[in-house]
Design a protein around this motif. Sequence first.
Motif, PDB file in Angstrom:
ATOM      1  N   ALA A 122     -25.864 -50.609  21.864  1.00 55.10           N
ATOM      2  CA  ALA A 122     -25.484 -51.966  22.259  1.00 55.10           C
ATOM      3  C   ALA A 122     -24.075 -52.318  21.795  1.00 55.10           C
ATOM      4  CB  ALA A 122     -26.488 -52.976  21.699  1.00 55.10           C
ATOM      5  N   LEU A 123     -23.547 -51.566  20.837  1.00 54.24           N
ATOM      6  CA  LEU A 123     -22.177 -51.811  20.379  1.00 54.24           C
ATOM      7  C   LEU A 123     -21.158 -51.567  21.490  1.00 54.24           C
ATOM      8  CD1 LEU A 123     -22.330 -50.101  16.861  1.00 54.24           C
ATOM      9  CD2 LEU A 123     -22.157 -52.558  17.304  1.00 54.24           C
ATOM     10  N   LEU A 124     -21.552 -50.812  22.506  1.00 52.81           N
ATOM     11  CA  LEU A 124     -20.633 -50.502  23.603  1.00 52.81           C
ATOM     12  C   LEU A 124     -20.279 -51.733  24.437  1.00 52.81           C
ATOM     13  CD1 LEU A 124     -22.177 -47.114  24.780  1.00 52.81           C
ATOM     14  CD2 LEU A 124     -19.896 -47.430  23.789  1.00 52.81           C
ATOM     15  N   ILE A 125     -21.087 -52.778  24.352  1.00 53.22           N
ATOM     16  CA  ILE A 125     -20.803 -53.974  25.157  1.00 53.22           C
ATOM     17  C   ILE A 125     -20.067 -55.050  24.354  1.00 53.22           C
ATOM     18  CG2 ILE A 125     -22.813 -53.538  26.618  1.00 53.22           C
ATOM     19  CD1 ILE A 125     -24.261 -55.791  25.143  1.00 53.22           C
ATOM     20  N   VAL A 126     -19.777 -54.761  23.090  1.00 55.14           N
ATOM     21  CA  VAL A 126     -19.016 -55.714  22.279  1.00 55.14           C
ATOM     22  C   VAL A 126     -17.559 -55.690  22.741  1.00 55.14           C
ATOM     23  CG1 VAL A 126     -18.239 -56.293  19.952  1.00 55.14           C
ATOM     24  CG2 VAL A 126     -20.553 -55.417  20.314  1.00 55.14           C
ATOM     25  N   PRO A 127     -16.933 -56.841  22.962  1.00 54.05           N
ATOM     26  CA  PRO A 127     -15.541 -56.873  23.438  1.00 54.05           C
ATOM     27  C   PRO A 127     -14.576 -56.176  22.485  1.00 54.05           C
ATOM     28  CG  PRO A 127     -16.569 -59.037  23.632  1.00 54.05           C
ATOM     29  CD  PRO A 127     -17.511 -58.189  22.838  1.00 54.05           C
ATOM     30  N   LYS A 128     -13.518 -55.619  23.059  1.00 53.91           N
ATOM     31  CA  LYS A 128     -12.514 -54.903  22.277  1.00 53.91           C
ATOM     32  C   LYS A 128     -11.880 -55.807  21.222  1.00 53.91           C
ATOM     33  CE  LYS A 128      -8.285 -52.141  22.836  1.00 53.91           C
ATOM     34  NZ  LYS A 128      -8.827 -50.887  22.277  1.00 53.91           N
ATOM     35  N   GLU A 129     -11.689 -57.087  21.566  1.00 52.59           N
ATOM     36  CA  GLU A 129     -11.078 -58.018  20.620  1.00 52.59           C
ATOM     37  C   GLU A 129     -11.920 -58.149  19.349  1.00 52.59           C
ATOM     38  OE1 GLU A 129     -11.694 -58.628  23.779  1.00 52.59           O
ATOM     39  OE2 GLU A 129      -9.643 -58.524  24.597  1.00 52.59           O
ATOM     40  N   SER A 130     -13.230 -58.094  19.515  1.00 54.51           N
ATOM     41  CA  SER A 130     -14.113 -58.196  18.351  1.00 54.51           C
ATOM     42  C   SER A 130     -13.983 -56.966  17.461  1.00 54.51           C
ATOM     43  CB  SER A 130     -15.563 -58.362  18.806  1.00 54.51           C
ATOM     44  OG  SER A 130     -15.737 -59.570  19.530  1.00 54.51           O
ATOM     45  N   TRP A 131     -13.808 -55.801  18.075  1.00 54.00           N
ATOM     46  CA  TRP A 131     -13.623 -54.577  17.292  1.00 54.00           C
ATOM     47  C   TRP A 131     -12.307 -54.628  16.522  1.00 54.00           C
ATOM     48  CZ3 TRP A 131     -17.064 -51.038  16.054  1.00 54.00           C
ATOM     49  CH2 TRP A 131     -18.204 -50.889  16.847  1.00 54.00           C
ATOM     50  N   ASN A 132     -11.273 -55.151  17.164  1.00 52.11           N
ATOM     51  CA  ASN A 132      -9.990 -55.277  16.468  1.00 52.11           C
ATOM     52  C   ASN A 132     -10.111 -56.229  15.285  1.00 52.11           C
ATOM     53  OD1 ASN A 132      -8.735 -53.534  18.275  1.00 52.11           O
ATOM     54  ND2 ASN A 132      -8.117 -55.192  19.662  1.00 52.11           N
ATOM     55  N   GLN A 133     -10.886 -57.307  15.487  1.00 52.77           N
ATOM     56  CA  GLN A 133     -11.107 -58.253  14.401  1.00 52.77           C
ATOM     57  C   GLN A 133     -11.891 -57.600  13.266  1.00 52.77           C
ATOM     58  OE1 GLN A 133      -9.984 -61.419  13.996  1.00 52.77           O
ATOM     59  NE2 GLN A 133     -10.949 -61.376  11.971  1.00 52.77           N
ATOM     60  N   ALA A 134     -12.873 -56.771  13.630  1.00 49.06           N
ATOM     61  CA  ALA A 134     -13.670 -56.083  12.613  1.00 49.06           C
ATOM     62  C   ALA A 134     -12.810 -55.116  11.816  1.00 49.06           C
ATOM     63  CB  ALA A 134     -14.827 -55.343  13.273  1.00 49.06           C
ATOM     64  N   ALA A 135     -11.869 -54.446  12.500  1.00 48.55           N
ATOM     65  CA  ALA A 135     -10.973 -53.519  11.805  1.00 48.55           C
ATOM     66  C   ALA A 135     -10.099 -54.262  10.807  1.00 48.55           C
ATOM     67  CB  ALA A 135     -10.105 -52.775  12.817  1.00 48.55           C
ATOM     68  N   SER A 136      -9.639 -55.446  11.189  1.00 53.65           N
ATOM     69  CA  SER A 136      -8.830 -56.257  10.277  1.00 53.65           C
ATOM     70  C   SER A 136      -9.669 -56.765   9.113  1.00 53.65           C
ATOM     71  CB  SER A 136      -8.213 -57.439  11.031  1.00 53.65           C
ATOM     72  OG  SER A 136      -7.397 -56.993  12.095  1.00 53.65           O
ATOM     73  N   SER A 137     -10.901 -57.135   9.405  1.00 50.68           N
ATOM     74  CA  SER A 137     -11.781 -57.678   8.369  1.00 50.68           C
ATOM     75  C   SER A 137     -12.143 -56.629   7.334  1.00 50.68           C
ATOM     76  CB  SER A 137     -13.053 -58.237   9.008  1.00 50.68           C
ATOM     77  OG  SER A 137     -12.748 -59.279   9.904  1.00 50.68           O
ATOM     78  N   SER A 138     -12.217 -55.357   7.761  1.00 47.23           N
ATOM     79  CA  SER A 138     -12.572 -54.295   6.816  1.00 47.23           C
ATOM     80  C   SER A 138     -11.509 -54.122   5.743  1.00 47.23           C
ATOM     81  CB  SER A 138     -12.771 -52.971   7.563  1.00 47.23           C
ATOM     82  OG  SER A 138     -11.550 -52.535   8.142  1.00 47.23           O
ATOM     83  N   ARG A 139     -10.292 -54.591   6.043  1.00 47.56           N
ATOM     84  CA  ARG A 139      -9.210 -54.517   5.059  1.00 47.56           C
ATOM     85  C   ARG A 139      -9.076 -55.812   4.274  1.00 47.56           C
ATOM     86  NH1 ARG A 139      -7.042 -51.996   9.728  1.00 47.56           N
ATOM     87  NH2 ARG A 139      -6.025 -53.938  10.366  1.00 47.56           N
ATOM     88  N   SER A 140      -9.950 -56.768   4.573  1.00 49.19           N
ATOM     89  CA  SER A 140      -9.912 -58.053   3.887  1.00 49.19           C
ATOM     90  C   SER A 140     -11.271 -58.341   3.270  1.00 49.19           C
ATOM     91  CB  SER A 140      -9.543 -59.169   4.869  1.00 49.19           C
ATOM     92  OG  SER A 140      -9.687 -60.441   4.279  1.00 49.19           O
ATOM     93  N   SER A 141     -11.261 -58.963   2.106  1.00 52.49           N
ATOM     94  CA  SER A 141     -12.518 -59.287   1.427  1.00 52.49           C
ATOM     95  C   SER A 141     -12.866 -60.768   1.549  1.00 52.49           C
ATOM     96  CB  SER A 141     -12.421 -58.907  -0.060  1.00 52.49           C
ATOM     97  OG  SER A 141     -11.342 -59.597  -0.677  1.00 52.49           O
ATOM     98  N   SER A 142     -12.147 -61.486   2.408  1.00 53.75           N
ATOM     99  CA  SER A 142     -12.376 -62.922   2.529  1.00 53.75           C
ATOM    100  C   SER A 142     -13.702 -63.193   3.227  1.00 53.75           C
ATOM    101  CB  SER A 142     -11.232 -63.578   3.305  1.00 53.75           C
ATOM    102  OG  SER A 142     -11.250 -63.186   4.656  1.00 53.75           O
ATOM    103  N   SER A 143     -14.338 -64.277   2.827  1.00 55.73           N
ATOM    104  CA  SER A 143     -15.613 -64.655   3.431  1.00 55.73           C
ATOM    105  C   SER A 143     -15.418 -65.105   4.873  1.00 55.73           C
ATOM    106  CB  SER A 143     -16.265 -65.766   2.614  1.00 55.73           C
ATOM    107  OG  SER A 143     -15.399 -66.888   2.512  1.00 55.73           O
ATOM    108  N   ALA A 144     -14.236 -65.656   5.170  1.00 55.22           N
ATOM    109  CA  ALA A 144     -13.960 -66.107   6.537  1.00 55.22           C
ATOM    110  C   ALA A 144     -13.930 -64.923   7.500  1.00 55.22           C
ATOM    111  CB  ALA A 144     -12.632 -66.857   6.579  1.00 55.22           C
ATOM    112  N   ALA A 145     -13.328 -63.814   7.055  1.00 49.46           N
ATOM    113  CA  ALA A 145     -13.263 -62.622   7.902  1.00 49.46           C
ATOM    114  C   ALA A 145     -14.657 -62.061   8.138  1.00 49.46           C
ATOM    115  CB  ALA A 145     -12.369 -61.571   7.252  1.00 49.46           C
ATOM    116  N   ALA A 146     -15.468 -62.039   7.084  1.00 48.75           N
ATOM    117  CA  ALA A 146     -16.836 -61.540   7.224  1.00 48.75           C
ATOM    118  C   ALA A 146     -17.647 -62.430   8.156  1.00 48.75           C
ATOM    119  CB  ALA A 146     -17.499 -61.461   5.855  1.00 48.75           C
ATOM    120  N   ALA A 147     -17.423 -63.733   8.061  1.00 51.29           N
ATOM    121  CA  ALA A 147     -18.143 -64.670   8.922  1.00 51.29           C
ATOM    122  C   ALA A 147     -17.748 -64.481  10.381  1.00 51.29           C
ATOM    123  CB  ALA A 147     -17.866 -66.102   8.479  1.00 51.29           C
ATOM    124  N   GLN A 148     -16.472 -64.153  10.614  1.00 49.65           N
ATOM    125  CA  GLN A 148     -16.005 -63.937  11.979  1.00 49.65           C
ATOM    126  C   GLN A 148     -16.657 -62.700  12.590  1.00 49.65           C
ATOM    127  OE1 GLN A 148     -13.924 -65.960  13.837  1.00 49.65           O
ATOM    128  NE2 GLN A 148     -14.590 -64.600  15.484  1.00 49.65           N
TER     129      GLN A 148
END
Length: 262
Positions: A122-148
């Motif tokens: 099902a991850l294949l239907i997640v938009p590319k923008e969300s994956w880019n956001q997840a990649a950025s969040s993995s380098r950040s420990s902020s709760s806002a990034a995790a919530a996004q």
Amino acid sequence: MDYLITEGYPSAAEKFAAEANIQPKTDFTGIQERVQIRESIHRGDLQVAIELINELNPDLLDTDKKLHFSLLRLQLVELIRQSFTSSDPTLVGQAIEFAQNNLAPYAPLDAQFKHDLERAMALLIVPKESWNQAASSSRSSSSAAAAQVQNDFGALAELVDPSLRRKVAKDVNEAILQSQDQRREANIRYLVRARAWAEQLAREKKLDIPENMSLGLDSDERATASRSNGHNGGDTEMTGNNGEDNTRSDDAELARYTNIPS
């Protein structure tokens, strides 16, 4: 010392032994193989990790189907992640082909395998923008990034969270230790569970104990409570080679560490 050796931290264990002036019984060089496997999984290099496991114990993944499936599913997640964060258009097809060749044969064996595979696909239907956001969040420990990430991926968020790599690495480490006739986990982890069990039993017997007996290990205690309530996040839980839980957390075993009659 036991924790450092079991969890696979040879450098720290060696320094601890030197400072404490004790002679460890374990050969620290033998731990390095488990360290390499753990680091490969943490990096997302699952193919390397699987090859290292097979070199260390060629029979382990053949006999422990759940462990093998967990590794392959994580490898699929990493392939899907790469397909969305790379400009190579062929990676999506490679991820689908990998799932068909390596994971699909597991689906008829267990309903949980089928469910976990469907969630990963099902991850294949997640938009590319969300994956880019997840990649950025993995380098950040902020709760806002995790919530996004949680908002973008919903129930699938745990599959792209770095904690999944750590969980699989932990399961692999425990399986390797068991295959070498060693304890699956450090004594301190077992004793924390034994202490929680003893407290629960004491309360059930209405013994006079303090209302709050926190050890300050909130994450461990939440995990223990979750396990005792039967919650496992819906994903495949690791068990031993025969499909039985080898943590030996039954009442009779835990009772050996307490003075409370069962």
